[in-house]
Motif scaffolding. Structure first.
Motif, PDB file in Angstrom:
ATOM      1  N   ALA A 157      -3.647  -4.326 -13.365  1.00  0.00           N
ATOM      2  CA  ALA A 157      -4.277  -4.790 -12.313  1.00  0.00           C
ATOM      3  C   ALA A 157      -3.489  -5.099 -11.129  1.00  0.00           C
ATOM      4  CB  ALA A 157      -5.058  -6.138 -12.901  1.00  0.00           C
ATOM      5  N   ILE A 158      -2.092  -5.300 -11.405  1.00  0.00           N
ATOM      6  CA  ILE A 158      -1.141  -5.638 -10.165  1.00  0.00           C
ATOM      7  C   ILE A 158      -0.880  -4.166  -9.604  1.00  0.00           C
ATOM      8  CG2 ILE A 158       0.984  -6.616  -9.348  1.00  0.00           C
ATOM      9  CD1 ILE A 158       0.524  -8.595 -11.494  1.00  0.00           C
ATOM     10  N   ALA A 159      -0.385  -3.459 -10.586  1.00  0.00           N
ATOM     11  CA  ALA A 159      -0.054  -1.896 -10.156  1.00  0.00           C
ATOM     12  C   ALA A 159      -1.075  -1.162  -9.385  1.00  0.00           C
ATOM     13  CB  ALA A 159       0.483  -1.304 -11.426  1.00  0.00           C
ATOM     14  N   PHE A 160      -2.247  -1.241  -9.922  1.00  0.00           N
ATOM     15  CA  PHE A 160      -3.242  -0.201  -9.298  1.00  0.00           C
ATOM     16  C   PHE A 160      -3.503  -0.409  -7.776  1.00  0.00           C
ATOM     17  CE2 PHE A 160      -7.786   0.447  -7.925  1.00  0.00           C
ATOM     18  CZ  PHE A 160      -8.154   1.832  -8.317  1.00  0.00           C
ATOM     19  N   PRO A 161      -3.793  -1.391  -7.032  1.00  0.00           N
ATOM     20  CA  PRO A 161      -3.806  -1.418  -5.532  1.00  0.00           C
ATOM     21  C   PRO A 161      -2.331  -1.098  -5.075  1.00  0.00           C
ATOM     22  CG  PRO A 161      -3.820  -3.687  -6.210  1.00  0.00           C
ATOM     23  CD  PRO A 161      -4.070  -2.851  -7.682  1.00  0.00           C
ATOM     24  N   LEU A 162      -1.210  -1.323  -5.486  1.00  0.00           N
ATOM     25  CA  LEU A 162       0.167  -1.085  -4.851  1.00  0.00           C
ATOM     26  C   LEU A 162       0.387   0.483  -5.273  1.00  0.00           C
ATOM     27  CD1 LEU A 162       2.252  -4.055  -6.284  1.00  0.00           C
ATOM     28  CD2 LEU A 162       1.447  -3.662  -4.141  1.00  0.00           C
ATOM     29  N   VAL A 163       0.129   1.162  -6.435  1.00  0.00           N
ATOM     30  CA  VAL A 163       0.338   2.508  -6.596  1.00  0.00           C
ATOM     31  C   VAL A 163      -0.699   3.323  -5.394  1.00  0.00           C
ATOM     32  CG1 VAL A 163      -0.173   4.447  -7.975  1.00  0.00           C
ATOM     33  CG2 VAL A 163       1.189   2.103  -8.908  1.00  0.00           C
ATOM     34  N   VAL A 164      -1.862   2.816  -5.176  1.00  0.00           N
ATOM     35  CA  VAL A 164      -2.794   3.476  -4.380  1.00  0.00           C
ATOM     36  C   VAL A 164      -2.365   3.525  -3.051  1.00  0.00           C
ATOM     37  CG1 VAL A 164      -5.046   3.597  -3.377  1.00  0.00           C
ATOM     38  CG2 VAL A 164      -4.691   3.284  -5.919  1.00  0.00           C
ATOM     39  N   LEU A 165      -1.780   2.196  -2.517  1.00  0.00           N
ATOM     40  CA  LEU A 165      -1.211   2.203  -1.113  1.00  0.00           C
ATOM     41  C   LEU A 165       0.147   2.926  -0.974  1.00  0.00           C
ATOM     42  CD1 LEU A 165      -1.257   0.809   1.626  1.00  0.00           C
ATOM     43  CD2 LEU A 165      -0.022  -1.287   0.629  1.00  0.00           C
ATOM     44  N   ILE A 166       1.031   2.877  -1.857  1.00  0.00           N
ATOM     45  CA  ILE A 166       2.346   3.746  -1.906  1.00  0.00           C
ATOM     46  C   ILE A 166       2.021   5.173  -1.943  1.00  0.00           C
ATOM     47  CG2 ILE A 166       4.341   4.400  -3.174  1.00  0.00           C
ATOM     48  CD1 ILE A 166       4.264   1.551  -4.386  1.00  0.00           C
ATOM     49  N   VAL A 167       0.786   5.778  -2.706  1.00  0.00           N
ATOM     50  CA  VAL A 167       0.657   7.221  -2.528  1.00  0.00           C
ATOM     51  C   VAL A 167      -0.028   7.655  -1.269  1.00  0.00           C
ATOM     52  CG1 VAL A 167      -0.995   8.788  -3.475  1.00  0.00           C
ATOM     53  CG2 VAL A 167       0.328   7.490  -5.071  1.00  0.00           C
ATOM     54  N   VAL A 168      -0.635   6.637  -0.651  1.00  0.00           N
ATOM     55  CA  VAL A 168      -1.511   7.044   0.486  1.00  0.00           C
ATOM     56  C   VAL A 168      -0.076   7.208   1.784  1.00  0.00           C
ATOM     57  CG1 VAL A 168      -2.841   6.136   2.494  1.00  0.00           C
ATOM     58  CG2 VAL A 168      -3.577   6.132   0.143  1.00  0.00           C
ATOM     59  N   LEU A 169       0.731   6.378   1.691  1.00  0.00           N
ATOM     60  CA  LEU A 169       2.031   6.176   2.546  1.00  0.00           C
ATOM     61  C   LEU A 169       2.811   7.408   2.156  1.00  0.00           C
ATOM     62  CD1 LEU A 169       2.820   2.229   2.459  1.00  0.00           C
ATOM     63  CD2 LEU A 169       1.721   3.542   4.236  1.00  0.00           C
ATOM     64  N   LEU A 170       3.182   7.863   1.390  1.00  0.00           N
ATOM     65  CA  LEU A 170       3.840   8.947   1.037  1.00  0.00           C
ATOM     66  C   LEU A 170       3.223  10.315   1.314  1.00  0.00           C
ATOM     67  CD1 LEU A 170       5.292   8.058  -2.481  1.00  0.00           C
ATOM     68  CD2 LEU A 170       6.315   7.893  -0.379  1.00  0.00           C
ATOM     69  N   CYS A 171       1.898  10.258   1.159  1.00  0.00           N
ATOM     70  CA  CYS A 171       1.164  11.632   1.579  1.00  0.00           C
ATOM     71  C   CYS A 171       1.181  11.683   3.059  1.00  0.00           C
ATOM     72  CB  CYS A 171      -0.547  11.440   1.226  1.00  0.00           C
ATOM     73  SG  CYS A 171      -0.721  11.557  -0.233  1.00  0.00           S
ATOM     74  N   SER A 172       1.317  10.342   3.811  1.00  0.00           N
ATOM     75  CA  SER A 172       1.322  10.613   5.361  1.00  0.00           C
ATOM     76  C   SER A 172       2.898  11.050   5.819  1.00  0.00           C
ATOM     77  CB  SER A 172       1.199   9.246   5.895  1.00  0.00           C
ATOM     78  OG  SER A 172      -0.307   8.644   5.724  1.00  0.00           O
ATOM     79  N   ALA A 173       3.685  10.629   4.714  1.00  0.00           N
ATOM     80  CA  ALA A 173       5.243  10.812   5.291  1.00  0.00           C
ATOM     81  C   ALA A 173       5.770  12.258   4.887  1.00  0.00           C
ATOM     82  CB  ALA A 173       5.990   9.813   4.449  1.00  0.00           C
ATOM     83  N   ASP A 174       5.018  13.021   4.002  1.00  0.00           N
ATOM     84  CA  ASP A 174       5.290  14.174   3.502  1.00  0.00           C
ATOM     85  C   ASP A 174       4.223  15.110   3.137  1.00  0.00           C
ATOM     86  OD1 ASP A 174       6.311  16.315   1.086  1.00  0.00           O
ATOM     87  OD2 ASP A 174       8.176  15.574   1.792  1.00  0.00           O
ATOM     88  N   ALA A 175       4.175  16.359   3.920  1.00  0.00           N
ATOM     89  CA  ALA A 175       3.023  17.349   3.853  1.00  0.00           C
ATOM     90  C   ALA A 175       3.011  17.988   2.571  1.00  0.00           C
ATOM     91  CB  ALA A 175       3.145  18.296   5.222  1.00  0.00           C
ATOM     92  N   VAL A 176       3.940  18.235   2.157  1.00  0.00           N
ATOM     93  CA  VAL A 176       3.973  18.864   0.724  1.00  0.00           C
ATOM     94  C   VAL A 176       3.621  17.989  -0.465  1.00  0.00           C
ATOM     95  CG1 VAL A 176       5.766  20.077  -1.095  1.00  0.00           C
ATOM     96  CG2 VAL A 176       6.047  20.537   1.210  1.00  0.00           C
TER      97      VAL A 176
END
Length: 692
Positions: A229-248
């Protein structure tokens, strides 16, 4: 479970207010003070253990409910899964009551059935407004069901129920920090229990050792759920930020999750977190028993004040009702100058509806705020009876208006509201005559059932059916703007189905509305897609271009000379598919694609011609023509060069050329063709195409 602090005092407040000294203070000996501190500490430990027990019981069910909530409702306000959402919400509420040792009361069954039926209607209708109100009603039924079971509501009146509902909602918001506090209490108590079991196993008690192992495994699983429950929203937010940071990295993630984007992820996380906290905090607040079981004590003002106010209003209402009976229903007296009977009868229904609602409030306040008095009750009943005459007047006026101008969803809702007020006022009369009568239960049952009747009746279908059957001049443009509930009535109307242009426009609209996934399955959408399947398939295989033909000086009807369309027999569209502008800068302005001789006879070179079908009966101030280009001819292209050929009085007239950039998402381009009666003193038609 009662989570109130024992003794009526918060242990933290007690410890803060208690002097931290062993010396006697204000007559309290050191031994007594120490004993009080020990009792406060004992109360704090008991409260902590209750919080831990509450969290341990509700944690996993709440996380599961939040996940199902998110799955069922994400971008799904009208699917059949809304019914499952209502069922899961009821099951979760009943489970919470069970583990808190709260026995369900008989009315719980009624509330649960109403929630399920309300959710079911969302999957049967395409009306977005009804679907939105369904969620509101599910929430209303849920809150009142919980209040009915967690509180002793036998003596509650209407005002108390409303006040308790607001207290429950805002009280749950006030508990927003308690899940974190309960987690801390749970972990603290589990650590103490583990230590105790460990010490027991050291003395050779194998049974206790085995129980301790089971205890650790059980709560290890609970910790895993908490971590998820704690990790789900955090992981989703981190994945979105990493997608914005790295095109590959983003490209790899998109291959796995095709439609992932920040907005989508934000909505998913919000739904999950909202469901998690609202459900847990709501149950937690109700379990504290903070809502008083006592009814609201309203001020008992002198009856003379209420009698004076009610008598004055009654005089006005009696005179107004006399006018209604004589003028409106009887037609026996002369109307004011400039008024016809039809005009008099067709105005004022919305004002009367507002007065009827105001009367309900006046009567309710009059019976609640003033001392009981037979004369006051008589005047309140008289106001209620006058309200029935006003309801009849408003209904009669609206009926005449509908027979003249047609039925709309708003006008249908006026009829429904008047009927609900009439039924509710009957309960008001009973509550005045019998103080023990439960007006709230009567009202929630009557209004809830009436709403379900409206929701299952599919108002848009009733509106479309009435207008296509009973009205000579049907406003198809309005009927096409209704939800998919109206599609069976339109499909059954011969005039509409013969209008190929209008059917094509409607099919294009349905193509966008009925493209549901299995999770968003809606019965109304399925029925509409089935009725117009052939037209929808044709629309999906074609690029549509709408041509609006009008004059800036139009006087209100396209049948006058100002539009320049008198004598126009038909319109054809010529199109030439364009190349990519990056390769050829002149592709979008290829004026050599046609030629015209002195007699204005066309000699197109590259153009292909298709018939533009007129969309009839859709507007009096403009003419609309619909042209379709095969979509396969436009595959991979950016735009199309178009012309229009007017067949007017036996002659062929060309319009100016226009280049359309294709809208691949919308699937429709609209252009406007204006006609000017004369240009530069030359009495010759001039047509100009503009993008819209």
């Amino acid at each position: 479970m009662d989570n109130n602090n024992i003794g009526g005092m918060n242990p933290q407040q007690f410890s803060q207010n208690t002097p931290q000294t062993s010396q006697p203070h204000m007559g309290v000996s050191g031994i007594e003070l120490q004993k009080m501190q020990q009792e406060a500490e004992q109360r704090r430990r008991e409260q902590s253990r209750r919080n831990a027990d509450f969290f341990g019981r509700l944690c996993i069910p709440t996380i599961i409910y939040a996940l199902l909530y998110t799955i069922f409702l994400y971008e799904n306000t009208g699917g059949i899964l809304v019914t499952l959402f209502a069922i899961v919400t009821g099951v979760y509420s009943l489970y919470c009551m069970k583990i808190l040792h709260i026995e369900a009361k008989p009315l719980t069954i009624w509330y649960s059935v109403m929630m399920i039926l309300t959710g079911l209607s969302s999957g049967l209708t395409g009306n977005k407004i009804i679907q939105g109100f369904n969620f509101c009603w599910i929430l209303v039924f849920l809150v009142f069901m919980l209040l009915h079971n967690f509180c002793n509501d036998r003596q509650w009146g209407l005002i108390k129920y409303i006040a308790a509902a607001f207290q429950a909602v805002f009280g749950a918001i006030g508990c927003i920090a308690e899940p974190f506090m309960d987690i801390a209490d749970y972990m603290r108590n589990e650590r103490m229990d583990s230590d105790n079991m460990g010490s027991d196993s050291m003395v050779g008690d194998s049974a206790n050792a085995t129980a301790g192992e089971r205890h650790v495994k059980k709560h290890r699983m609970l910790y895993v759920f908490i971590g998820i429950a704690i990790a789900f929203p955090l992981v989703v937010l981190i994945v979105v930020l990493l997608c914005s940071a790295d095109a590959v990295f983003a490209s790899v993630i998109k291959k796995i999750f095709a439609d992932i984007n920040f907005f989508t992820v934000s909505k998913v996380v919000f739904l999950f977190v909202f469901a998690l906290f609202s459900s847990y905090c709501g149950i937690k607040y109700l379990s504290k028993k903070r809502i008083s079981d006592a009814p609201v004590e309203t001020p008992a003002f002198p009856a003379a004040i209420g009698i004076t106010v009610a008598a004055t209003i009654s005089v006005v209402y009696v005179f107004f009702c006399f006018i209604q009976i004589v003028y409106l229903f009887g037609g026996l007296m002369q109307l004011p100058s400039g008024y016809t009977y039809a005009r008099y009868a067709r105005e004022g229904f919305f004002q009367l509806l507002f007065v009827c609602i105001l009367n309900v409030i006046i009567v309710l306040l009059g019976s609640e705020l003033f001392r009981k008095n037979k004369i006051l009750n008589a005047f309140l009943i008289l106001i209620t009876l006058c309200t029935y005459i006003m309801i009849a007047s408003s209904t009669y006026r609206m009926g005449l208006y509908v027979s003249e101008y047609g039925l709309t969803a708003t006008r249908l809702c006026v009829f429904w509201a008047l009927g609900v007020i009439a039924l509710f006022m009957l309960g008001v009369i009973l509550s005045i005559c019998r103080p023990a009568f439960s007006l709230f239960r009567y009202g929630i049952i009557v209004i809830g059932v009436c709403y379900l009747v409206l929701a299952f009746a599919r108002p848009d279908y009733l509106v479309a059916r009435y207008n296509t059957v009973c009205m000579e001049d049907t406003d198809y443009k309005y009927l096409m703007s209704l939800s998919t509930d109206a599609s069976p009535a339109l499909a059954a109307d011969a005039d509409f189905m013969e209008n190929k242009g209008m059917v094509t426009m409607y099919a294009r609209q349905l193509a966008g509305e009925t493209n549901d996934s299995l999770r968003q399955l809606n019965v109304s959408h399925i029925k509409a897609a089935h009725l117009f399947r052939d037209s929808i398939d044709e629309v999906k295989s074609s690029q549509l271009i709408l041509l609006y033909v009008y004059s800036p000086y139009d006087s209100g009807s396209y049948n006058n000379n100002d539009t320049g369309l008198d004598g126009v027999d038909s319109i054809q569209m010529g199109y030439h598919v364009l190349n990519d502008t990056e390769d050829n800068d002149t592709a979008y302005y290829d004026y050599d694609s046609y030629s015209m001789d002195d007699t204005r006879v066309a000699a197109p070179v590259f153009f292909k011609w298709v018939d533009a079908v007129e969309v009839k009966k859709i507007s009096d101030s403009e003419r609309i023509f619909l042209a379709k280009i095969p979509r396969k001819a436009l595959k991979g292209k950016d735009g199309v060069n178009i012309e229009y050929r007017f067949n007017k009085n036996g002659d062929v007239i060309y319009s100016s050329q226009y280049n359309v950039i294709l809208d691949k998402k919308k699937g429709l381009n609209e252009v406007e063709l204006s006609y000017y009666a004369g240009t530069d003193g030359v009495d010759e038609p001039e047509y100009n195409i503009y993008g819209k």
